[in-house]
Design an enzyme around this catalytic site. Structure first.
Site, short mmCIF file in Angstrom:
data_model
loop_
_atom_site.label_atom_id
_atom_site.label_comp_id
_atom_site.label_asym_id
_atom_site.label_seq_id
_atom_site.Cartn_x
_atom_site.Cartn_y
_atom_site.Cartn_z
N LYS A 35 14.81 2.09 4.03
CA LYS A 35 13.91 1.38 5.09
C LYS A 35 12.91 0.32 4.26
O LYS A 35 12.49 0.70 3.42
CB LYS A 35 13.17 2.56 5.98
CG LYS A 35 12.27 3.45 5.22
CD LYS A 35 11.45 4.32 6.13
CE LYS A 35 10.88 5.16 5.62
NZ LYS A 35 10.30 6.40 6.23
N TYR A 262 -13.88 -17.83 -3.78
CA TYR A 262 -14.32 -17.79 -2.58
C TYR A 262 -15.73 -16.86 -2.54
O TYR A 262 -15.56 -15.96 -2.80
CB TYR A 262 -13.69 -17.47 -1.28
CG TYR A 262 -12.41 -18.35 -1.04
CD1 TYR A 262 -12.84 -19.67 -0.45
CD2 TYR A 262 -11.27 -18.13 -1.18
CE1 TYR A 262 -11.76 -20.60 -0.21
CE2 TYR A 262 -10.19 -19.17 -0.70
CZ TYR A 262 -10.56 -20.49 -0.38
OH TYR A 262 -9.56 -21.32 0.40
C1 LIG Z 1 10.29 7.54 5.46
C2 LIG Z 1 10.97 8.81 5.70
C3 LIG Z 1 11.54 9.51 4.88
C4 LIG Z 1 11.37 9.41 3.39
O1 LIG Z 1 10.10 9.80 2.99
P1 LIG Z 1 9.56 9.83 1.42
O2 LIG Z 1 8.14 10.48 1.43
O3 LIG Z 1 9.43 8.37 1.10
O4 LIG Z 1 10.45 10.48 0.46
C5 LIG Z 1 12.02 10.85 5.26
N1 LIG Z 1 12.35 11.03 6.50
C6 LIG Z 1 11.76 10.09 7.50
C7 LIG Z 1 11.76 10.53 8.74
C8 LIG Z 1 11.01 8.98 7.16
O5 LIG Z 1 10.64 8.46 8.04
#
Ligand SMILES: *Cc1c(COP(=O)(O)O)cnc(C)c1O
Length: 370
Positions: A35, A262
């Site tokens: 993702k 800045y």
């Molecule tokens: C993002 C996510 C994961 C992966 O988690 P990590 O800590 O990056 O390994 C697993 N399950 C769900 C539901 C997630 O949203």
């Protein structure tokens, strides 16, 4: 010489998956979570590398992510973990993705959309064992959802799952409570539907407790060589895949009292040399790193001084410097014997490594190598 570039080591992604797979017992599948464009690393290339490292499944959060990954990897089972509007449901299903259900009211629209597409939707029923976000907290309703999916001709029950709230907090007893609750619910579903996959573990859980592994683990952050516990990834045999690199566009001599950037938040206390790097918060170098970070040039650490601008940052090279315009500058990664981790920047920013790499903006090209 490149203005700003994120170099992605696909060999590291592959090795990290081999490492995670070694932790998982026989028959436990590794699902690589790609993702948010692979946590900022580039989803497609990292998905390929993860599959080469033994991952057998992929997961995303949104329908547009499912569209991209589903079409890129049509033969790999894909799960969309997040909530989907009816329109998004169409997108996810036509990408061939499996979807999540936790409410009875979602079953009919899902079945309708699946029928309209001439498909059987593969469903993972989500139990809220304590995260308090998506998922149904009532075990009886979870069982009823599982039954309804199994009995529907448009739906197929593929999974029963949950998500941990405190897997990354080694002392948290709540993690064990969530496992205990999930064991009961997953056990009940599997006793009725033995082929269903039970899954709960994220990266932290995989590295922390075998009891959390069940039939599959959903690993994101560790796939990219980031430490789920915000320490050194090497502690768990993980290799960071991403480095963020720029170059020194100018070196200038500062007299006592000259300021950089800045608001004049930094002024030279004595004569020194200042290097200018042509990247900034427009690239994801957060403004909170103003006077609060280090950058590697010629294998040495130099303090980031002054305010981070949208397109530039400045570093103090000291009174005598051999640094020249054109020299490589490393904001995340290794140069010579020195390394700056995403975890180091996260600690300075009061955040987590996830946010650091996800925050590297689309303006920065991702360039992969093996
Ligand atoms: C993002 C996510 C994961 C992966 O988690 P990590 O800590 O990056 O390994 C697993 N399950 C769900 C539901 C997630 O949203």
């Amino acid at each position: 010489m490149t203005r700003a570039i994120a170099r992605i080591d696909l060999g590291a992604v592959q090795r990290n998956c081999l490492r995670l797979n070694a932790e998982l017992g026989d028959g436990v599948e590794l699902c690589a979570v790609v993702k948010a464009d692979g946590y900022g690393h580039g989803a497609d290339d990292c998905a390929s590398a993860a599959l080469n490292g033994g991952a057998t499944r992929l997961a995303v959060a949104t329908a547009t992510e499912a569209e991209r990954i589903g079409h890129g990897f049509p033969h790999i089972p894909l799960l969309t973990m997040g909530a989907l509007t009816p329109e998004e449901l169409d997108t996810a299903l036509s990408a061939g993705s499996e979807v999540t259900v936790w409410r009875q009211g979602f079953l009919q629209p899902l079945a309708d959309r699946a029928r309209a597409q001439g498909r059987v939707a593969r469903v993972h029923v989500k139990y809220d064992s304590g995260m308090g976000r998506l998922g149904n907290p009532d075990p009886t309703e979870v069982m009823a959802l599982a039954r309804a999916c199994a009995e529907s001709s448009e739906l197929e029950l593929a999974g029963i799952w949950t998500h941990f709230a405190t897997a990354d907090e080694p002392e948290s007893p709540f993690f064990d409570e969530q496992i205990d609750r999930f064991e009961v619910v997953a056990g009940a579903v599997k006793s009725k539907f033995p082929d269903v996959k039970a899954h709960a573990a994220n990266s932290a859980a995989v590295l922390r407790d075998r009891r959390s592994h069940f039939d599959m683990a959903r690993c994101g952050v560790a796939v990219y060589g980031l430490d789920p516990f915000q320490r050194d990834p090497a502690d768990h045999g993980l290799s960071p895949a991403l480095s963020l690199r720029s170059y020194v566009a100018d070196v200038k001599r500062f007299e006592t009292g000259n300021s950089a950037g800045y608001g004049r938040t930094w002024q030279a206390a004595a004569g020194t040399c200042v290097g200018v790097l042509p990247l900034g918060y427009g690239d994801g170098v957060r403004r909170g790193l103003s006077n609060n970070a280090e950058v590697l040039v010629r294998g040495r650490r130099h303090p980031l001084v002054g305010t981070v601008s949208m397109d530039n940052v400045t570093i103090d090279l000291g009174p005598e410097t051999d640094v020249e315009p054109g020299d490589e500058a490393v904001l995340i990664g290794t140069q010579g014997d020195e390394t700056i981790l995403a975890e180091d920047l996260a600690a300075r920013l009061g955040t987590i490594n996830y946010e650091v790499t996800c925050g590297i903006s689309a303006r920065v090209p991702r360039v992969v190598f093996e």
